[in-house]
Design a protein around this motif. Structure first.
Motif, PDB file in Angstrom:
ATOM      1  N   TRP A 193       0.819  -1.203   0.000  1.00 42.36           N
ATOM      2  CA  TRP A 193       0.000   0.000   0.000  1.00 42.36           C
ATOM      3  C   TRP A 193       0.863   1.268   0.000  1.00 42.36           C
ATOM      4  O   TRP A 193       0.408   2.355   0.318  1.00 42.36           O
ATOM      5  N   PHE A 194       2.139   1.106  -0.396  1.00 43.42           N
ATOM      6  CA  PHE A 194       3.078   2.212  -0.473  1.00 43.42           C
ATOM      7  C   PHE A 194       4.168   1.816  -1.467  1.00 43.42           C
ATOM      8  O   PHE A 194       4.262   0.648  -1.865  1.00 43.42           O
ATOM      9  N   ASP A 195       4.988   2.780  -1.854  1.00 42.05           N
ATOM     10  CA  ASP A 195       6.134   2.500  -2.719  1.00 42.05           C
ATOM     11  C   ASP A 195       7.327   2.171  -1.829  1.00 42.05           C
ATOM     12  O   ASP A 195       7.865   3.059  -1.154  1.00 42.05           O
ATOM     13  N   PRO A 196       7.783   0.904  -1.794  1.00 46.48           N
ATOM     14  CA  PRO A 196       8.845   0.507  -0.863  1.00 46.48           C
ATOM     15  C   PRO A 196      10.232   0.989  -1.269  1.00 46.48           C
ATOM     16  O   PRO A 196      11.203   0.738  -0.547  1.00 46.48           O
ATOM     17  N   SER A 197      10.328   1.676  -2.407  1.00 45.00           N
ATOM     18  CA  SER A 197      11.625   2.183  -2.845  1.00 45.00           C
ATOM     19  C   SER A 197      11.858   3.635  -2.429  1.00 45.00           C
ATOM     20  O   SER A 197      12.976   4.143  -2.564  1.00 45.00           O
ATOM     21  N   LEU A 198      10.821   4.320  -1.931  1.00 45.73           N
ATOM     22  CA  LEU A 198      10.939   5.739  -1.613  1.00 45.73           C
ATOM     23  C   LEU A 198      11.421   5.993  -0.198  1.00 45.73           C
ATOM     24  O   LEU A 198      11.998   7.052   0.074  1.00 45.73           O
ATOM     25  N   ASP A 199      11.175   5.065   0.710  1.00 40.97           N
ATOM     26  CA  ASP A 199      11.559   5.264   2.099  1.00 40.97           C
ATOM     27  C   ASP A 199      11.722   3.913   2.764  1.00 40.97           C
ATOM     28  O   ASP A 199      11.391   2.871   2.185  1.00 40.97           O
ATOM     29  N   PHE A 200      12.207   3.919   3.997  1.00 38.18           N
ATOM     30  CA  PHE A 200      12.359   2.687   4.745  1.00 38.18           C
ATOM     31  C   PHE A 200      11.024   2.239   5.330  1.00 38.18           C
ATOM     32  O   PHE A 200      10.238   3.059   5.829  1.00 38.18           O
ATOM     33  N   HIS A 201      10.795   0.930   5.277  1.00 38.42           N
ATOM     34  CA  HIS A 201       9.639   0.313   5.916  1.00 38.42           C
ATOM     35  C   HIS A 201      10.116  -0.928   6.646  1.00 38.42           C
ATOM     36  O   HIS A 201      11.140  -1.525   6.304  1.00 38.42           O
ATOM     37  N   THR A 202       9.358  -1.308   7.672  1.00 35.37           N
ATOM     38  CA  THR A 202       9.778  -2.390   8.561  1.00 35.37           C
ATOM     39  C   THR A 202       9.089  -3.694   8.179  1.00 35.37           C
ATOM     40  O   THR A 202       7.854  -3.746   8.046  1.00 35.37           O
ATOM     41  N   TYR A 203       9.902  -4.740   8.043  1.00 39.04           N
ATOM     42  CA  TYR A 203       9.410  -6.078   7.687  1.00 39.04           C
ATOM     43  C   TYR A 203       9.824  -7.036   8.797  1.00 39.04           C
ATOM     44  O   TYR A 203      11.002  -7.082   9.179  1.00 39.04           O
ATOM     45  N   SER A 204       8.857  -7.797   9.318  1.00 35.83           N
ATOM     46  CA  SER A 204       9.113  -8.640  10.482  1.00 35.83           C
ATOM     47  C   SER A 204       8.616 -10.054  10.246  1.00 35.83           C
ATOM     48  O   SER A 204       7.575 -10.275   9.606  1.00 35.83           O
ATOM     49  N   LEU A 205       9.376 -11.004  10.786  1.00 37.02           N
ATOM     50  CA  LEU A 205       8.983 -12.410  10.838  1.00 37.02           C
ATOM     51  C   LEU A 205       8.797 -12.768  12.307  1.00 37.02           C
ATOM     52  O   LEU A 205       9.742 -12.680  13.099  1.00 37.02           O
ATOM     53  N   LEU A 206       7.583 -13.144  12.678  1.00 34.29           N
ATOM     54  CA  LEU A 206       7.264 -13.493  14.050  1.00 34.29           C
ATOM     55  C   LEU A 206       6.925 -14.977  14.081  1.00 34.29           C
ATOM     56  O   LEU A 206       5.993 -15.414  13.421  1.00 34.29           O
ATOM     57  N   TRP A 207       7.696 -15.743  14.868  1.00 36.26           N
ATOM     58  CA  TRP A 207       7.643 -17.200  14.784  1.00 36.26           C
ATOM     59  C   TRP A 207       7.611 -17.800  16.182  1.00 36.26           C
ATOM     60  O   TRP A 207       8.528 -17.586  16.979  1.00 36.26           O
ATOM     61  N   ASN A 208       6.536 -18.505  16.501  1.00 34.99           N
ATOM     62  CA  ASN A 208       6.515 -19.283  17.739  1.00 34.99           C
ATOM     63  C   ASN A 208       5.889 -20.646  17.472  1.00 34.99           C
ATOM     64  O   ASN A 208       5.701 -21.036  16.320  1.00 34.99           O
ATOM     65  N   GLN A 209       5.585 -21.372  18.498  1.00 30.59           N
ATOM     66  CA  GLN A 209       5.066 -22.730  18.312  1.00 30.59           C
ATOM     67  C   GLN A 209       3.610 -22.761  17.888  1.00 30.59           C
ATOM     68  O   GLN A 209       3.106 -23.814  17.516  1.00 30.59           O
ATOM     69  N   ARG A 210       2.964 -21.607  17.918  1.00 30.80           N
ATOM     70  CA  ARG A 210       1.563 -21.569  17.512  1.00 30.80           C
ATOM     71  C   ARG A 210       1.391 -21.178  16.053  1.00 30.80           C
ATOM     72  O   ARG A 210       0.537 -21.715  15.352  1.00 30.80           O
ATOM     73  N   SER A 211       2.199 -20.217  15.595  1.00 30.69           N
ATOM     74  CA  SER A 211       2.030 -19.756  14.221  1.00 30.69           C
ATOM     75  C   SER A 211       3.216 -18.908  13.785  1.00 30.69           C
ATOM     76  O   SER A 211       4.073 -18.539  14.595  1.00 30.69           O
ATOM     77  N   ILE A 212       3.236 -18.597  12.495  1.00 28.68           N
ATOM     78  CA  ILE A 212       4.225 -17.712  11.879  1.00 28.68           C
ATOM     79  C   ILE A 212       3.467 -16.540  11.284  1.00 28.68           C
ATOM     80  O   ILE A 212       2.444 -16.718  10.614  1.00 28.68           O
ATOM     81  N   LEU A 213       3.976 -15.343  11.533  1.00 31.45           N
ATOM     82  CA  LEU A 213       3.326 -14.143  11.043  1.00 31.45           C
ATOM     83  C   LEU A 213       4.327 -13.321  10.233  1.00 31.45           C
ATOM     84  O   LEU A 213       5.446 -13.083  10.674  1.00 31.45           O
ATOM     85  N   PHE A 214       3.912 -12.922   9.027  1.00 33.71           N
ATOM     86  CA  PHE A 214       4.675 -11.998   8.194  1.00 33.71           C
ATOM     87  C   PHE A 214       4.041 -10.617   8.368  1.00 33.71           C
ATOM     88  O   PHE A 214       2.833 -10.463   8.130  1.00 33.71           O
ATOM     89  N   VAL A 215       4.852  -9.639   8.755  1.00 29.18           N
ATOM     90  CA  VAL A 215       4.321  -8.341   9.164  1.00 29.18           C
ATOM     91  C   VAL A 215       5.037  -7.229   8.412  1.00 29.18           C
ATOM     92  O   VAL A 215       6.265  -7.255   8.269  1.00 29.18           O
ATOM     93  N   VAL A 216       4.265  -6.242   7.950  1.00 26.84           N
ATOM     94  CA  VAL A 216       4.809  -5.067   7.260  1.00 26.84           C
ATOM     95  C   VAL A 216       4.330  -3.825   7.996  1.00 26.84           C
ATOM     96  O   VAL A 216       3.117  -3.593   8.103  1.00 26.84           O
TER      97      VAL A 216
END
Length: 275
Positions: free
Chosen positions: A141-164
């Motif tokens: 929902w944005f242009d990822p080349s214009l500025d910094f954005h945070t990308y996260s991988l959250l991983w535990n025994q219940r599930s994996i979440l990809f977060v932007v």
């Protein structure tokens, strides 16, 4: 100066040990020079550090990549990225976690470049015991080349979440009780890279890399790792985040392997798609 310089410190890197089974009661922050925490995976002469940033470059000779020296079993890994600007067709930038060996586990963010004026696509994927083919693709929902954005991988025994930017775009739930594989036994390192993949990355390989635009540069900063030594026994996704997941899926999802009946016509959709 390449990323293995002994004289540089990457002060934004933080390693946090969570030493409570359920709640964080004590955290230890360790900041060290880049050489202590990361090393070049390939082509160190294409990797440059400046302050709290690390830049990776791709030209017609090679791409490059780095990896953490430590591996982690469960936790959260985050990085801020500013992607290749302009005509990035054919290029792929990756931020991911992976174990080693042919039966490895892997959690991927892959950013697929595009021709100028066309949006990036972020592809997420999972490998479990060496088996992948679990791709989803989203527009952002944005242009990822214009500025910094945070990308996260959250991983535990219940599930994996990809977060932007603190908005979940994908969840993979642990359904081992239903006989579905889940990555929970192999510790994984943190990786970043940029490379040429014009045989498939942009419009299925129809658009090739324009090397007159090289070098293609992507910048990482503010890598953070929260290493969870124990299972944090709470659901990853609460109601607010489920609404965010639905918003992303309704508005930005462009491919889901669980909908690709033609691809899996012989063996049927993977079991997790209808479990």
């Amino acid at each position: 100066m390449n990323c293995l310089s002994q004289n540089r410190k990457w002060n934004s890197f933080t390693f946090i040990n969570i030493i409570s089974i359920i709640f964080v009661v004590e955290a230890v922050n360790i900041s060290g020079d880049l050489n202590e925490e990361f090393e070049a995976d390939w082509a160190p002469d294409h990797i440059v550090t400046q302050g709290d940033q690390i830049s990776l470059s791709l030209d017609s000779s090679t791409g490059c990549g780095f990896e953490s020296k430590k591996k982690y079993l469960f936790g959260k890994a985050s990085a801020q990225l500013k992607l290749v600007q302009g005509d990035s067709a054919g290029t792929v930038t990756a931020y991911y976690m992976s174990s080693q060996g042919p039966n490895h586990d892997e959690l991927d963010f892959e950013f697929l470049g595009n021709v100028s004026g066309e949006p990036y696509i972020v592809q997420t994927n999972l490998y479990i015991n060496g088996s992948g083919n679990r791709e989803q693709r989203h527009y952002l929902w944005f242009d990822p080349s214009l500025d910094f954005h945070t990308y996260s991988l959250l991983w535990n025994q219940r599930s994996i979440l990809f977060v932007v930017d603190d908005i979940p775009i994908r969840e993979y739930v642990n359904k081992e009780r239903k006989g579905i594989a889940y990555p929970g036994k192999q510790a994984m390192g943190i990786y970043g890279s940029v490379w040429n993949a014009d045989d498939w990355a942009t419009q299925g390989g129809r658009v090739k890399t324009n090397w007159s635009n090289a070098p293609f540069i992507v910048t990482f900063r503010s890598l953070e790792i929260e290493a969870w030594q124990f299972w944090w026994d709470k659901p990853v996704v609460k109601e607010t985040r489920r609404k965010q997941l639905k918003w992303v899926r309704d508005n930005f999802l462009v491919y889901d392997y669980c909908r690709d009946v033609d691809r899996f016509s012989l063996q049927g959709l993977p079991k997790e798609c209808h479990a």
